[in-house]
Design a protein around this motif. Structure first.
Motif, PDB file in Angstrom:
ATOM      1  N   CYS A  42       0.857  -1.191   0.000  1.00 12.66           N
ATOM      2  CA  CYS A  42       0.000   0.000   0.000  1.00 12.66           C
ATOM      3  C   CYS A  42       0.891   1.238   0.000  1.00 12.66           C
ATOM      4  CB  CYS A  42      -0.882   0.027   1.257  1.00 12.66           C
ATOM      5  SG  CYS A  42      -2.054  -1.333   1.349  1.00 12.66           S
ATOM      6  N   ASP A  43       0.428   2.289  -0.665  1.00 10.62           N
ATOM      7  CA  ASP A  43       1.157   3.552  -0.646  1.00 10.62           C
ATOM      8  C   ASP A  43       0.936   4.230   0.699  1.00 10.62           C
ATOM      9  OD1 ASP A  43       2.058   3.256  -3.255  1.00 10.62           O
ATOM     10  OD2 ASP A  43       0.282   4.234  -4.085  1.00 10.62           O
ATOM     11  N   LEU A  44       2.011   4.733   1.281  1.00 13.88           N
ATOM     12  CA  LEU A  44       1.911   5.466   2.535  1.00 13.88           C
ATOM     13  C   LEU A  44       1.798   6.950   2.230  1.00 13.88           C
ATOM     14  CD1 LEU A  44       4.639   3.598   4.604  1.00 13.88           C
ATOM     15  CD2 LEU A  44       2.172   3.215   4.622  1.00 13.88           C
ATOM     16  N   ALA A  45       1.076   7.671   3.055  1.00 13.46           N
ATOM     17  CA  ALA A  45       0.881   9.105   2.853  1.00 13.46           C
ATOM     18  C   ALA A  45       2.195   9.865   2.994  1.00 13.46           C
ATOM     19  CB  ALA A  45      -0.155   9.647   3.836  1.00 13.46           C
ATOM     20  N   GLU A  46       3.071   9.388   3.860  1.00 10.58           N
ATOM     21  CA  GLU A  46       4.372  10.016   4.062  1.00 10.58           C
ATOM     22  C   GLU A  46       5.427   9.080   3.489  1.00 10.58           C
ATOM     23  OE1 GLU A  46       4.873  11.021   8.192  1.00 10.58           O
ATOM     24  OE2 GLU A  46       2.757  11.451   8.396  1.00 10.58           O
ATOM     25  N   PRO A  47       6.490   9.604   2.885  1.00  8.48           N
ATOM     26  CA  PRO A  47       7.487   8.748   2.240  1.00  8.48           C
ATOM     27  C   PRO A  47       8.010   7.620   3.124  1.00  8.48           C
ATOM     28  CG  PRO A  47       7.944  11.041   1.761  1.00  8.48           C
ATOM     29  CD  PRO A  47       6.802  11.017   2.751  1.00  8.48           C
TER      30      PRO A  47
ATOM     31  N   GLY B  87       6.580   6.927   6.127  1.00 10.96           N
ATOM     32  CA  GLY B  87       5.538   6.577   7.079  1.00 10.96           C
ATOM     33  C   GLY B  87       5.784   7.272   8.395  1.00 10.96           C
ATOM     34  N   PRO B  88       4.878   7.138   9.346  1.00 12.10           N
ATOM     35  CA  PRO B  88       5.050   7.787  10.637  1.00 12.10           C
ATOM     36  C   PRO B  88       6.217   7.211  11.435  1.00 12.10           C
ATOM     37  CG  PRO B  88       3.095   6.412  10.638  1.00 12.10           C
ATOM     38  CD  PRO B  88       3.643   6.403   9.236  1.00 12.10           C
ATOM     39  N   VAL B  89       6.603   5.971  11.117  1.00  9.04           N
ATOM     40  CA  VAL B  89       7.724   5.320  11.789  1.00  9.04           C
ATOM     41  C   VAL B  89       8.705   4.877  10.703  1.00  9.04           C
ATOM     42  CG1 VAL B  89       8.395   3.366  13.240  1.00  9.04           C
ATOM     43  CG2 VAL B  89       6.194   4.490  13.618  1.00  9.04           C
ATOM     44  N   PRO B  90       9.982   5.236  10.796  1.00 13.25           N
ATOM     45  CA  PRO B  90      10.944   4.817   9.775  1.00 13.25           C
ATOM     46  C   PRO B  90      10.920   3.301   9.565  1.00 13.25           C
ATOM     47  CG  PRO B  90      11.943   6.388  11.276  1.00 13.25           C
ATOM     48  CD  PRO B  90      10.594   6.031  11.847  1.00 13.25           C
ATOM     49  N   GLY B  91      10.897   2.891   8.310  1.00 12.69           N
ATOM     50  CA  GLY B  91      10.887   1.473   7.979  1.00 12.69           C
ATOM     51  C   GLY B  91       9.515   0.828   7.991  1.00 12.69           C
ATOM     52  N   LEU B  92       8.489   1.564   8.392  1.00 12.30           N
ATOM     53  CA  LEU B  92       7.129   1.011   8.443  1.00 12.30           C
ATOM     54  C   LEU B  92       6.586   0.815   7.043  1.00 12.30           C
ATOM     55  CD1 LEU B  92       4.729   0.331  10.388  1.00 12.30           C
ATOM     56  CD2 LEU B  92       3.915   2.634   9.912  1.00 12.30           C
ATOM     57  N   ARG B  93       5.852  -0.259   6.839  1.00 19.14           N
ATOM     58  CA  ARG B  93       5.181  -0.490   5.560  1.00 19.14           C
ATOM     59  C   ARG B  93       3.808  -1.080   5.827  1.00 19.14           C
ATOM     60  NH1 ARG B  93       8.508  -5.766   3.459  1.00 19.14           N
ATOM     61  NH2 ARG B  93       7.160  -7.255   4.475  1.00 19.14           N
ATOM     62  N   ALA B  94       2.934  -0.963   4.858  1.00 13.52           N
ATOM     63  CA  ALA B  94       1.587  -1.527   4.963  1.00 13.52           C
ATOM     64  C   ALA B  94       1.313  -2.339   3.712  1.00 13.52           C
ATOM     65  CB  ALA B  94       0.560  -0.405   5.120  1.00 13.52           C
TER      66      ALA B  94
END
Length: 79
Positions: free
Chosen positions: A39-44, A46-53
């Protein structure tokens, strides 16, 4: 002790849902196949570095097919 037989690898096809028509090899006829898509994250980062969805899609084996390709149908009700 008897040696283990090699795992059976068979061709399968996914039916319905976002991965409709995808062909893959499965081992030992699993009852469920999970498909994920990033999934595309709203922030490059994400809110936590290295986070992905990832979006998760579930396909269940059609027990009426016994020969290749095995069929797995989309289960839209699964999380």
């Amino acid at each position: 002790m008897k040696p283990l037989a090699p795992a059976a690898r068979e061709l399968a096809v996914l039916v319905g849902g976002p991965a409709h028509g995808l062909r893959l090899h499965v081992t030992d006829r699993p009852p469920v196949v999970q498909v994920t898509r990033p999934c595309d994250l709203a922030e490059p980062a994400g809110p936590v570095p290295g986070l992905r969805a990832e979006a998760l899609y579930v396909y269940r084996r059609d027990l009426s097919t016994h020969d290749e390709p095995l069929r797995y149908g989309f289960d839209g009700a699964s999380p």
